[in-house]
Design an enzyme around this catalytic site. Structure first.
Site, short mmCIF file in Angstrom:
data_model
loop_
_atom_site.label_atom_id
_atom_site.label_comp_id
_atom_site.label_asym_id
_atom_site.label_seq_id
_atom_site.Cartn_x
_atom_site.Cartn_y
_atom_site.Cartn_z
N GLY A 433 -56.00 23.93 62.96
CA GLY A 433 -57.35 23.36 63.07
C GLY A 433 -57.93 23.13 61.69
O GLY A 433 -57.23 23.18 60.68
N GLN A 436 -65.02 23.97 57.67
CA GLN A 436 -65.98 23.21 56.88
C GLN A 436 -65.33 22.58 55.65
O GLN A 436 -65.61 21.45 55.29
CB GLN A 436 -67.14 24.12 56.45
CG GLN A 436 -68.23 23.39 55.68
CD GLN A 436 -69.29 24.33 55.18
OE1 GLN A 436 -69.19 25.53 55.35
NE2 GLN A 436 -70.30 23.79 54.54
N GLY A 438 -61.65 23.35 54.71
CA GLY A 438 -60.20 23.42 54.61
C GLY A 438 -59.49 23.24 55.93
O GLY A 438 -60.09 23.16 56.99
N LYS A 455 -55.96 29.50 55.83
CA LYS A 455 -56.86 28.38 55.55
C LYS A 455 -56.64 27.95 54.11
O LYS A 455 -56.82 28.73 53.18
CB LYS A 455 -58.31 28.78 55.78
CG LYS A 455 -59.29 27.62 55.50
CD LYS A 455 -60.74 28.04 55.65
CE LYS A 455 -61.17 28.13 57.09
NZ LYS A 455 -62.64 28.30 57.23
N ASP A 551 -72.78 28.67 63.39
CA ASP A 551 -71.90 27.63 63.93
C ASP A 551 -71.13 28.17 65.12
O ASP A 551 -69.93 27.97 65.26
CB ASP A 551 -70.94 27.12 62.86
CG ASP A 551 -70.24 25.82 63.27
OD1 ASP A 551 -70.78 25.12 64.16
OD2 ASP A 551 -69.17 25.51 62.73
#
Length: 722
Positions: A433, A436, A438, A455, A551
């Site tokens: 996935g 924000q 990376g 990440k 978020d």
């Protein structure tokens, strides 16, 4: 798409689907409408690979018709609410070459090269192809998927030139190529008991035993050992009539639902990820194992799927035989690649070029260095078996060495990058996935073999003011100071000149994936309450630390097991998280708009209560499979309209207490919004069944209880041994 679409209402739209990707596109009627849709579809597909060798078509879903898909040839066929499937077809189709057979009598046991079963009988047990020498049952020689593999066989036709042709279709509307050639469809294997002697499609060895000797594909009938199932190529082709007409109306079909709510789907992330064309290396290589230097082997090496595949067979124009794999060397098992500057292991052979050392203490010695061979030139290898120019040992040495490194730039701090590469092998083609700043990849911890999530953040994405870098470091700082069973765990961080690597524990899916995988596209109340209490307990821990997530959405709630209805959850992606002390407000831009309260969207001050609004939206989308609001109206007006917010379908099946909780969370006034403590004390989140489910999870995890309390044991009259 032009800027005019920003004001287009969702009431006039189409849905583009490609595999698991789904995107809602506003529909604007004009002459170039079809061209614009095709261009958007092309952009979606290019995010997954190259289109150079494939043609792209759009098909419209018709769920009430015997023909489920209809090709789109004009804009008049597209109506608002249509679901358009993106179909790719190879421009160059493989030539269909029939076998040229004649009856054959076999003097020893022989198996059919198509179905794998023994050819039985006294005389003329089967037929033999004159071109490829294959042996078949008579019934198998003319099977639709049995194509003669002999190059230059009679009947071979030249490939179609790579130009964009009209859509060739059958009477049912499907492209001919899509029906006649394998498309990489995986097999559906089930245990099977064989009444006749049968051989494995992968290794050609007999399936032995009395019952359940092996696995058989439910769709195409291929037979394999259990141990060989992982090596079976994904080339299944559905048999005739395997796809039947659907006997129900799909809720996504146009006009099938009276609700105007937007169906739940995965919203585009903050970072666009596009698959890049990875350079490939392949070719014949000489090699041996250091412990057995006498046994010199030659295999066709190919780098794919983060592993080196050693194939037994390769034919020009046809390629490798995927069923003949000698060995697979995963990159994660390679500890080092070392160039050999010493003498030959055996005097009668030239020294090898380099060594591949693995975690299993196996050392592969690769190549033959004729320049360093003393005592006269060696006997030359036949030209037909020599190493191809594009795959010499020097290129392989460099290629493997580069593949072991994390995705980085040349100017990175070499020492830090080397430290990271020694600890982890990033599976760069296995993207989990994006966040924000990376992209998240799957990776393997070398010394333990444990799979983790990495990440990889490129500092180029950060603004010159440095706010992005500070935000990233703030995310890491938050993860470093949090320790809770409901929050993803940070394992390691490494920073170079150009990249930041953040290693976290890897989960097996997310909450949105679980919701969309359900038959009705939503979860029942029992599962929703089970997941929600876990989210609230983790969120309470964060708020007690003065941290607002900012978020919160189903995509950021990870699950431990996608096969379970009651998995453990962990909150992830703290890219927007903020330290917000009590009685303070923030105004910085955060989060995903669909899950944010009005005060954030209107750039007013917000506090930790914004997470509670997000919780309300999560409950709504989990129980209904739709978003609660449309963009065309003010949120405050939509909240007042109960018939719009909670239509009969599906809310008539949901308890009134759940609706009450949602309404108390989706309050426009911050002061009126329910707190976490009030939410956990709500009547909908109480009950013996929920208590049992949560306590069972705590016992399974073998951790201190964090979801239930001893008071709950007394309240529900059930004492569970800790």
């Amino acid at each position: 798409m032009d800027g005019s679409q920003g004001s287009t209402d969702y009431g006039d739209h189409v849905v583009l689907r490609y595999g698991g990707t789904r995107e809602m596109v506003p529909l604007i009627r004009h002459e170039q409408m079809l061209d614009m849709l095709m261009e958007r579809a092309r952009q979606i597909v290019q995010g997954f690979g190259n289109l150079d060798t494939r043609n792209m078509y759009l098909f419209r879903h018709e769920y009430n018709s015997p023909t489920l898909l209809y090709p789109i040839t004009s804009a008049s066929q597209i109506t608002s609410g249509s679901i358009l499937e993106i179909i790719l077809v190879d421009r160059t189709e493989a030539a269909v070459i029939p076998h040229v057979v004649e009856p054959e009598s076999y003097m020893r046991p022989t198996f059919c090269d198509f179905c794998g079963e023994m050819l039985t009988g006294l005389m003329r047990q089967g037929v033999k192809c004159k071109n490829c020498n294959g042996n078949f049952h008579k019934r198998c020689s003319n099977a639709a998927r049995n194509n003669c593999g002999a190059p230059g066989a009679p009947g071979a036709q030249p490939s179609r030139p790579p130009i964009l042709p009209p859509i060739p279709t059958t009477p049912t509307g499907f492209p001919v190529a899509a029906l006649s050639t394998p498309t990489g469809l995986p097999h559906t294997l089930i245990e099977h008991s064989y009444r006749q002697f049968t051989v494995c499609k992968v290794c050609d060895h007999l399936l032995v035993g009395l019952v359940k000797q092996g696995l058989k594909c439910r769709d195409c009938g291929v037979n394999v050992h259990r141990k060989c199932a992982m090596e079976l190529a994904s080339n299944c082709v559905l048999s005739e009539n395997a796809i039947s007409r659907v006997n129900f109306t799909d809720p996504e079909g146009p006009g099938s639902s009276s609700s105007d709510n937007i169906p739940l789907f995965r919203l585009p992330g903050q970072v666009g990820t596009r698959a890049t064309e990875k350079k490939k290396l392949e070719g014949w290589m000489m090699h041996f194992i250091l412990s057995d230097p006498e046994r010199r082997l030659k295999h066709y090496w190919m780098m794919q799927s983060n592993a080196i595949h050693l194939y037994n067979e390769y034919s020009e124009g046809i390629g490798v035989n995927p069923n003949r794999v000698y060995r697979i060397i995963p990159l994660a098992e390679i500890t080092s690649v070392v160039q050999n500057n010493g003498k030959s292991v055996l005097a009668k052979h030239p020294p090898h070029c380099f060594e591949i050392r693995t975690t299993t203490n196996t050392v592969f010695c690769v190549g033959e260095d004729y320049h360093a061979f003393s005592g006269g030139p060696p006997k030359k290898i036949p030209r037909s078996m020599s190493v191809r120019p594009s795959s010499n040992t020097t290129m392989w040495f460099q290629f493997i060495k580069e593949s072991l490194q994390p995705p980085s730039r040349n100017e990175d701090n070499a020492e830090q990058a080397l430290e990271f590469a020694n600890l982890y092998q990033v599976l760069s083609d296995k993207t989990l996935g994006s966040g924000q700043f990376g992209t998240v990849y799957s990776a393997i911890q070398r010394h333990s073999g444990k799979e983790v999530a990495v990440k990889v953040i490129s500092k180029e994405r950060f603004s010159k003011k440095g706010s992005g870098a500070e935000s990233m470091r703030a995310e890491v700082a938050i993860l470093q100071q949090t320790c809770h069973p409901g929050i993803v765990c940070l394992e390691f961080m490494c920073e170079t000149k150009d990249k930041i690597f953040v290693v976290m524990e890897k989960m097996n899916g997310d909450m949105l994936e679980m919701i969309l995988s359900q038959e009705l596209g939503r979860l029942n109340s029992r599962a929703t309450k089970f997941l929600l209490v876990q989210i609230l307990c983790a969120l309470k821990y964060l708020h007690d630390q003065g941290i607002a997530h900012c978020d919160l959405k189903p995509e950021n709630v990870l699950l431990s097991d996608m096969g379970s209805n009651f998995p453990q959850t962990k909150i992830c992606d703290f890219g927007y998280a903020r330290f917000i002390p009590e009685s303070q407000f923030r105004k910085t831009v955060v989060g995903t708009p669909a899950y944010l309260p009005p005060e954030v969207l209107q750039r007013k001050g917000y506090n930790k209560s914004l997470d509670m609004w997000s919780v309300g939206v999560i409950i709504y989308v989990t129980l209904s499979g739709t978003f609660p609001f449309n963009e065309g109206e003010e949120i405050s007006e939509q909240i007042q309209n109960a018939s719009f917010m909670f239509p009969t379908e599906p809310w008539s099946e949901v308890e009134p207490l759940a609706v009450d909780l949602i309404q108390k969370l989706l309050k426009v006034e911050i002061e009126a919004r329910m707190s976490i403590e009030q939410c956990l004390d709500h009547g909908w989140l109480k009950g013996e069944q929920l208590y049992r489910d949560l306590r069972d999870l705590e016992v399974r995890l073998n951790t201190p209880r964090y979801l239930t309390s001893p008071q709950d044991d007394i309240l529900y009259g059930t004492l569970v041994n800790p």
